[in-house]
Design a protein around this motif. Sequence first.
Motif, short mmCIF file in Angstrom:
data_model
loop_
_atom_site.label_atom_id
_atom_site.label_comp_id
_atom_site.label_asym_id
_atom_site.label_seq_id
_atom_site.Cartn_x
_atom_site.Cartn_y
_atom_site.Cartn_z
N ASP A 85 0.81 -1.22 0.00
CA ASP A 85 0.00 0.00 0.00
C ASP A 85 0.85 1.28 0.00
OD1 ASP A 85 -2.38 -1.41 -0.02
OD2 ASP A 85 -2.47 -1.54 2.16
N HIS A 86 2.14 1.14 -0.27
CA HIS A 86 3.01 2.33 -0.33
C HIS A 86 2.76 3.01 -1.68
CE1 HIS A 86 6.57 4.90 -0.08
NE2 HIS A 86 6.62 4.59 1.21
N SER A 87 1.81 3.92 -1.70
CA SER A 87 1.32 4.48 -2.97
C SER A 87 2.41 5.16 -3.78
CB SER A 87 0.18 5.46 -2.71
OG SER A 87 0.60 6.55 -1.90
N ASP A 88 3.28 5.92 -3.13
CA ASP A 88 4.30 6.66 -3.88
C ASP A 88 5.25 5.72 -4.62
OD1 ASP A 88 3.28 9.09 -3.18
OD2 ASP A 88 4.68 9.45 -1.53
N SER A 89 5.46 4.53 -4.08
CA SER A 89 6.33 3.58 -4.77
C SER A 89 5.68 3.05 -6.04
CB SER A 89 6.70 2.42 -3.83
OG SER A 89 7.53 2.89 -2.78
N TRP A 90 4.35 2.91 -6.03
CA TRP A 90 3.65 2.54 -7.26
C TRP A 90 3.79 3.64 -8.31
CZ3 TRP A 90 1.97 -2.16 -8.40
CH2 TRP A 90 1.67 -3.05 -7.37
N LEU A 91 3.72 4.90 -7.86
CA LEU A 91 3.92 6.02 -8.79
C LEU A 91 5.34 6.00 -9.36
CD1 LEU A 91 3.16 8.70 -10.16
CD2 LEU A 91 3.70 9.85 -7.99
N GLY A 92 6.32 5.83 -8.48
CA GLY A 92 7.71 5.79 -8.92
C GLY A 92 7.95 4.66 -9.91
N ALA A 93 7.38 3.49 -9.62
CA ALA A 93 7.54 2.35 -10.53
C ALA A 93 6.87 2.63 -11.87
CB ALA A 93 6.96 1.09 -9.90
N GLY A 94 5.70 3.24 -11.83
CA GLY A 94 4.99 3.55 -13.06
C GLY A 94 5.77 4.49 -13.96
N VAL A 95 6.34 5.54 -13.36
CA VAL A 95 7.13 6.49 -14.14
C VAL A 95 8.39 5.82 -14.69
CG1 VAL A 95 8.46 8.63 -14.03
CG2 VAL A 95 6.22 8.50 -12.93
N ALA A 96 9.01 4.97 -13.87
CA ALA A 96 10.21 4.26 -14.32
C ALA A 96 9.89 3.34 -15.49
CB ALA A 96 10.81 3.45 -13.16
N TYR A 97 8.79 2.61 -15.40
CA TYR A 97 8.38 1.74 -16.51
C TYR A 97 8.11 2.57 -17.77
CZ TYR A 97 7.90 -2.79 -14.12
OH TYR A 97 8.15 -3.98 -13.47
N TYR A 98 7.47 3.72 -17.59
CA TYR A 98 7.19 4.57 -18.76
C TYR A 98 8.49 5.02 -19.42
CZ TYR A 98 5.65 8.35 -21.72
OH TYR A 98 5.45 9.16 -22.82
N ASN A 102 8.05 0.54 -21.25
CA ASN A 102 7.20 -0.61 -20.94
C ASN A 102 5.83 -0.04 -20.53
OD1 ASN A 102 5.87 -2.86 -19.91
ND2 ASN A 102 7.73 -3.75 -19.07
N TYR A 103 5.03 0.29 -21.53
CA TYR A 103 3.81 1.06 -21.28
C TYR A 103 2.73 0.24 -20.58
CZ TYR A 103 6.31 4.07 -24.48
OH TYR A 103 7.27 4.84 -25.08
N ALA A 104 2.66 -1.05 -20.85
CA ALA A 104 1.65 -1.88 -20.19
C ALA A 104 1.88 -1.91 -18.67
CB ALA A 104 1.67 -3.30 -20.76
N GLN A 105 3.13 -2.09 -18.28
CA GLN A 105 3.46 -2.11 -16.85
C GLN A 105 3.31 -0.72 -16.23
OE1 GLN A 105 3.28 -4.74 -15.30
NE2 GLN A 105 5.21 -5.87 -15.17
N GLN A 123 -0.62 15.05 -10.17
CA GLN A 123 -0.82 15.32 -11.59
C GLN A 123 0.10 14.47 -12.46
OE1 GLN A 123 0.99 16.68 -15.00
NE2 GLN A 123 1.81 17.78 -13.26
N LEU A 124 1.32 14.21 -11.99
CA LEU A 124 2.28 13.42 -12.75
C LEU A 124 1.72 12.05 -13.12
CD1 LEU A 124 5.16 12.92 -13.86
CD2 LEU A 124 5.81 12.17 -11.55
N ALA A 125 0.94 11.46 -12.22
CA ALA A 125 0.38 10.14 -12.48
C ALA A 125 -0.58 10.18 -13.66
CB ALA A 125 -0.33 9.61 -11.24
N TYR A 126 -1.47 11.17 -13.67
CA TYR A 126 -2.44 11.28 -14.76
C TYR A 126 -1.76 11.61 -16.08
CZ TYR A 126 -6.06 11.25 -11.17
OH TYR A 126 -6.89 10.89 -10.13
N LYS A 127 -0.77 12.49 -16.03
CA LYS A 127 -0.05 12.87 -17.25
C LYS A 127 0.69 11.68 -17.85
CE LYS A 127 3.55 16.09 -18.88
NZ LYS A 127 4.65 15.13 -19.17
N THR A 128 1.42 10.97 -17.00
CA THR A 128 2.19 9.83 -17.49
C THR A 128 1.27 8.71 -17.96
OG1 THR A 128 3.91 10.41 -15.87
CG2 THR A 128 4.09 8.27 -16.94
N LEU A 129 0.17 8.51 -17.25
CA LEU A 129 -0.80 7.50 -17.65
C LEU A 129 -1.41 7.83 -19.01
CD1 LEU A 129 -2.20 4.89 -16.84
CD2 LEU A 129 -3.78 6.23 -15.44
#
Length: 228
Positions: A85-98, A102-105, A123-129
């Motif tokens: 449930d460490h939300s910021d780590s999910w954000l960090g991982a998402g940006v790293a994958y982008y 690796n767009y699916a991940q 906002q970064l999450a929505y933009k990157t998504l």
Amino acid sequence: NGSRVELKGMLADREAASYARPHRLLGFIEARLGLNIDAAEDLEKSVAISPNASTYYTLGTVLGKLKKRQEALGAFESSIKIDKDHSDSWLGAGVAYYDMKNYAQAIRCLKKYISLADDSSEQLAYKTLGEAYFERAELDAAAVYLKRAAFLTDDAGELADIYYTLGNVIFETGDLTSGARYYGLAMENKPDYAVVLKELAASHLASGRDDRAEGIRSALAAHERSGK
């Protein structure tokens, strides 16, 4: 700086150096000071002694700033393994994958972040998504998330970048009028986009996409008339 000197002095003692906390605190201080190489070294020592979700997250952000994307992703994933449930780590991982294309991940991680952070989502999450969906040619989803990012953005330069990408997305759907409107908003927030759009119009024209070139030209003409 005083705290950093004090902690470094403490770590000169072998017994103190065997504990995770002083390395963690020193790494956090160095990260705030922008001393990313030193921060990475101390944070790595800390998690080697005592793995901790927040420490791994900070290590990931530091490694990201050092352009060590694969290592940063590893740190974020280690954080998630400890605390799902460490939300910021999910954000960090998402940006790293982008960043690693690796767009699916990226989409998987960013949507998990948004589900955890809810109304506090950055906002970064929505933009990157939105950009990840665009790369996958899932245009409707791209538009939804980019519009959300624009709603959450106050910085004119950042807003211009989002509007430009939105213009590209909408053009791909075939709605040239709405796409031109977003191009206009990009120039309104960052006039330098006029140069980018002139080049894009020329590219469309050279490729025989006359309707798209004309749509961009209409946005350029409207921008010139506005005098902005």
